[in-house]
Write an enzyme that holds these catalytic residues in place. Structure first.
Site, PDB file in Angstrom:
ATOM      1  N   ASN A   1       0.722  -1.454   0.018  1.00  0.00           N
ATOM      2  CA  ASN A   1      -0.224  -0.358   0.067  1.00  0.00           C
ATOM      3  C   ASN A   1       0.604   0.856  -0.130  1.00  0.00           C
ATOM      4  O   ASN A   1       1.701   1.503   1.362  1.00  0.00           O
ATOM      5  CB  ASN A   1      -0.948  -0.419   1.292  1.00  0.00           C
ATOM      6  CG  ASN A   1      -1.433   1.362   1.429  1.00  0.00           C
ATOM      7  OD1 ASN A   1      -1.927   1.741   0.177  1.00  0.00           O
ATOM      8  ND2 ASN A   1      -1.808   1.657   2.279  1.00  0.00           N
ATOM      9  N   TRP A   2       0.778   1.635  -1.311  1.00  0.00           N
ATOM     10  CA  TRP A   2       1.405   3.183  -1.167  1.00  0.00           C
ATOM     11  C   TRP A   2       1.204   4.314  -0.741  1.00  0.00           C
ATOM     12  O   TRP A   2       1.938   5.340  -0.768  1.00  0.00           O
ATOM     13  CB  TRP A   2       2.015   2.782  -2.532  1.00  0.00           C
ATOM     14  CG  TRP A   2       2.669   2.227  -3.619  1.00  0.00           C
ATOM     15  CD1 TRP A   2       3.595   1.159  -2.728  1.00  0.00           C
ATOM     16  CD2 TRP A   2       3.602   2.326  -4.307  1.00  0.00           C
ATOM     17  NE1 TRP A   2       4.223   0.363  -3.883  1.00  0.00           N
ATOM     18  CE2 TRP A   2       4.167   1.021  -5.222  1.00  0.00           C
ATOM     19  CE3 TRP A   2       3.455   2.746  -5.901  1.00  0.00           C
ATOM     20  CZ2 TRP A   2       5.044   0.486  -6.434  1.00  0.00           C
ATOM     21  CZ3 TRP A   2       4.555   1.846  -7.143  1.00  0.00           C
ATOM     22  CH2 TRP A   2       4.576   1.101  -7.086  1.00  0.00           C
ATOM     23  N   LYS A   3       0.461   3.780  -0.274  1.00  0.00           N
ATOM     24  CA  LYS A   3      -0.604   5.285   0.315  1.00  0.00           C
ATOM     25  C   LYS A   3      -0.871   6.924  -0.635  1.00  0.00           C
ATOM     26  O   LYS A   3      -0.492   6.200  -1.910  1.00  0.00           O
ATOM     27  CB  LYS A   3       0.010   4.970   2.335  1.00  0.00           C
ATOM     28  CG  LYS A   3      -0.409   4.633   2.711  1.00  0.00           C
ATOM     29  CD  LYS A   3       0.696   4.716   3.874  1.00  0.00           C
ATOM     30  CE  LYS A   3       0.004   3.377   4.707  1.00  0.00           C
ATOM     31  NZ  LYS A   3      -0.252   3.237   6.799  1.00  0.00           N
TER      32      LYS A   3
ATOM     33  N   HIS B   1      -9.882   1.206   4.983  1.00  0.00           N
ATOM     34  CA  HIS B   1      -8.072   0.929   5.693  1.00  0.00           C
ATOM     35  C   HIS B   1      -8.133   2.249   6.541  1.00  0.00           C
ATOM     36  O   HIS B   1      -9.274   3.256   6.963  1.00  0.00           O
ATOM     37  CB  HIS B   1      -7.063   1.797   4.900  1.00  0.00           C
ATOM     38  CG  HIS B   1      -6.225   2.122   5.285  1.00  0.00           C
ATOM     39  ND1 HIS B   1      -5.403   3.108   6.266  1.00  0.00           N
ATOM     40  CD2 HIS B   1      -4.755   0.952   5.024  1.00  0.00           C
ATOM     41  CE1 HIS B   1      -3.602   2.465   6.224  1.00  0.00           C
ATOM     42  NE2 HIS B   1      -3.580   0.869   5.596  1.00  0.00           N
TER      43      HIS B   1
ATOM     44  N   GLU C   1      -6.679   4.276   7.338  1.00  0.00           N
ATOM     45  CA  GLU C   1      -6.304   5.684   7.359  1.00  0.00           C
ATOM     46  C   GLU C   1      -7.334   6.282   6.827  1.00  0.00           C
ATOM     47  O   GLU C   1      -7.907   7.728   7.025  1.00  0.00           O
ATOM     48  CB  GLU C   1      -4.897   6.306   6.528  1.00  0.00           C
ATOM     49  CG  GLU C   1      -3.902   6.082   7.426  1.00  0.00           C
ATOM     50  CD  GLU C   1      -2.508   5.658   7.292  1.00  0.00           C
ATOM     51  OE1 GLU C   1      -2.719   5.464   5.349  1.00  0.00           O
ATOM     52  OE2 GLU C   1      -1.797   5.056   7.348  1.00  0.00           O
TER      53      GLU C   1
ATOM     54  N   GLU D   1      -4.995  -5.032  10.632  1.00  0.00           N
ATOM     55  CA  GLU D   1      -3.929  -4.072  10.315  1.00  0.00           C
ATOM     56  C   GLU D   1      -4.455  -2.796  12.522  1.00  0.00           C
ATOM     57  O   GLU D   1      -5.743  -1.846  11.908  1.00  0.00           O
ATOM     58  CB  GLU D   1      -4.292  -3.147   9.612  1.00  0.00           C
ATOM     59  CG  GLU D   1      -4.333  -3.176   8.562  1.00  0.00           C
ATOM     60  CD  GLU D   1      -3.700  -2.506   7.848  1.00  0.00           C
ATOM     61  OE1 GLU D   1      -2.221  -2.310   6.456  1.00  0.00           O
ATOM     62  OE2 GLU D   1      -4.147  -1.346   7.063  1.00  0.00           O
TER      63      GLU D   1
ATOM     64  N   GLY E   1       2.846   2.297  10.994  1.00  0.00           N
ATOM     65  CA  GLY E   1       3.924   3.312  10.567  1.00  0.00           C
ATOM     66  C   GLY E   1       4.409   3.640  12.078  1.00  0.00           C
ATOM     67  O   GLY E   1       4.765   4.425  11.812  1.00  0.00           O
TER      68      GLY E   1
ATOM     69  N   SER F   1       3.415  -1.833  10.732  1.00  0.00           N
ATOM     70  CA  SER F   1       5.285  -2.331  10.673  1.00  0.00           C
ATOM     71  C   SER F   1       5.441  -3.732  10.574  1.00  0.00           C
ATOM     72  O   SER F   1       6.854  -4.360  10.991  1.00  0.00           O
ATOM     73  CB  SER F   1       5.499  -2.088  12.016  1.00  0.00           C
ATOM     74  OG  SER F   1       5.260  -0.634  12.249  1.00  0.00           O
TER      75      SER F   1
ATOM     76  N   GLY G   1       2.457  -1.288   3.724  1.00  0.00           N
ATOM     77  CA  GLY G   1       2.896  -0.103   4.252  1.00  0.00           C
ATOM     78  C   GLY G   1       4.363   0.835   3.528  1.00  0.00           C
ATOM     79  O   GLY G   1       4.932   0.372   2.091  1.00  0.00           O
ATOM     80  N   GLY G   2       4.362   1.230   5.148  1.00  0.00           N
ATOM     81  CA  GLY G   2       6.637   1.523   4.382  1.00  0.00           C
ATOM     82  C   GLY G   2       7.626   0.919   4.093  1.00  0.00           C
ATOM     83  O   GLY G   2       8.371   1.244   2.942  1.00  0.00           O
TER      84      GLY G   2
HETATM   85  P1  13P Z   1       3.271   0.402   7.548  1.00  0.00           P
HETATM   86  O1  13P Z   1       4.091  -1.028   7.101  1.00  0.00           O
HETATM   87  O2  13P Z   1       4.085   1.208   7.022  1.00  0.00           O
HETATM   88  O3  13P Z   1       3.116   0.199   9.237  1.00  0.00           O
HETATM   89  O4  13P Z   1       1.658   0.426   6.830  1.00  0.00           O
HETATM   90  C1  13P Z   1       0.643  -0.849   7.110  1.00  0.00           C
HETATM   91  C2  13P Z   1      -0.442   0.375   6.217  1.00  0.00           C
HETATM   92  O5  13P Z   1      -1.123   0.476   6.926  1.00  0.00           O
HETATM   93  C3  13P Z   1      -1.174  -0.836   4.777  1.00  0.00           C
HETATM   94  O6  13P Z   1      -2.041  -0.674   4.631  1.00  0.00           O
END
Ligand code: 13P
Length: 252
Positions: free
Chosen positions: A9-11, A95, A97, A164, A170, A209, A230-231
């Protein structure tokens, strides 16, 4: 065991040109991998560039959200027909967020899910408790509410659910394997209560994470059907390493 799925997920990262580069590098590094379903979900504006770079490869792509109408007066939203035309396979729905920063309700999540499933795209329904909810011992209550409301109007279970925990996103604080297993088992029980034996086919991904250095332990568990990353998905080398380690552990 269900087939592994690893989704980046590149956000809100990457411009179209940066996304094209990242996708090209991923394609090179991941060529030939057949033991997992791999996908990336770039920002909507980068999907065309990614689609071009990944066409014909073993990496699928998807979107981070989709609206519940075919078209209409919905400023800022994205239709599933546009996503289908761009060759998307997956859509992330609900999600945290979206829920916590942009105020998406369980009801909106439910509507998006109906439409995504009806359109033939593969939903990745996200659920998970906040740190405060966890401290109050409300994890199961929150997961139950999110799942029941999101699935209120569908006949088939979502093909993928991502657990999640918000406190792990994050933060560098990945869930312990025991917490992941308890949550995934609980999610499958709730899905089984609603959809019967079809719940067995749902892939439950973990997100929060997840890194190359910590994926193997989770991948050793039967409850782990994959990851939403994510990251660590923003660099081709770390996403490729994470995928390799998950597969290696699974095949072990
Ligand atoms: P991180 O891997 O950066 O913690 O993000 C997880 C996430 O929200 C994937 O959708």
């Amino acid at each position: 065991m269900r087939r592994l799925a690893l989704v980046g997920n590149w956000k809100m990262h990457t411009t179209p040109s940066q996304a094209r580069e990242l996708a090209r590098e991923l394609r090179e590094r991941l060529e030939g991998i057949r033991d997992a379903d791999i996908a990336v979900c770039p920002p909507a504006t980068s999907i065309p560039a990614v689609a071009e770079a990944l066409a014909g490869s073993n990496i699928a792509w998807g979107a981070q959200n989709a609206h519940w109408a075919e078209a209409g007066a919905f400023t800022g939203e994205i239709s599933v027909s546009a996503l289908r035309e761009l060759g998307c396979t997956y859509v992330i729905v609900g999600h945290s967020e979206r829920r916590h920063i942009f105020g998406e309700s369980d009801e909106m999540v439910a509507k998006r899910l109906v439409w995504v499933i009806a359109s033939g795209l593969v939903p990745i329904l996200c659920v998970g408790e906040t740190e405060a909810e966890r401290e109050l011992g409300q994890t199961e209550k929150v997961l139950t509410r999110q799942l029941e409301r999101a699935c209120a109007d569908i006949e088939e279970p979502p093909a993928m659910v991502a657990y999640e925990p918000v406190w792990a996103i994050g933060t560098g604080k990945r869930a312990e394997i025991g917490d992941m297993e308890m949550a995934h088992r609980f999610i499958r029980e709730r899905l089984a209560a609603r959809f019967g034996s079809k719940a067995q086919g749902v892939r439950i991904l973990y997100g929060g994470s997840l890194k190359p250095a910590n994926v193997a332990e989770l991948a050793s568990s039967e409850e782990f059907d994959g990851g939403l990353v994510g990251g660590a998905s923003l660099s081709a080398s770390s996403f490729a390493e994470l995928i390799a380690r998950a597969i290696e552990r699974r095949n072990h």
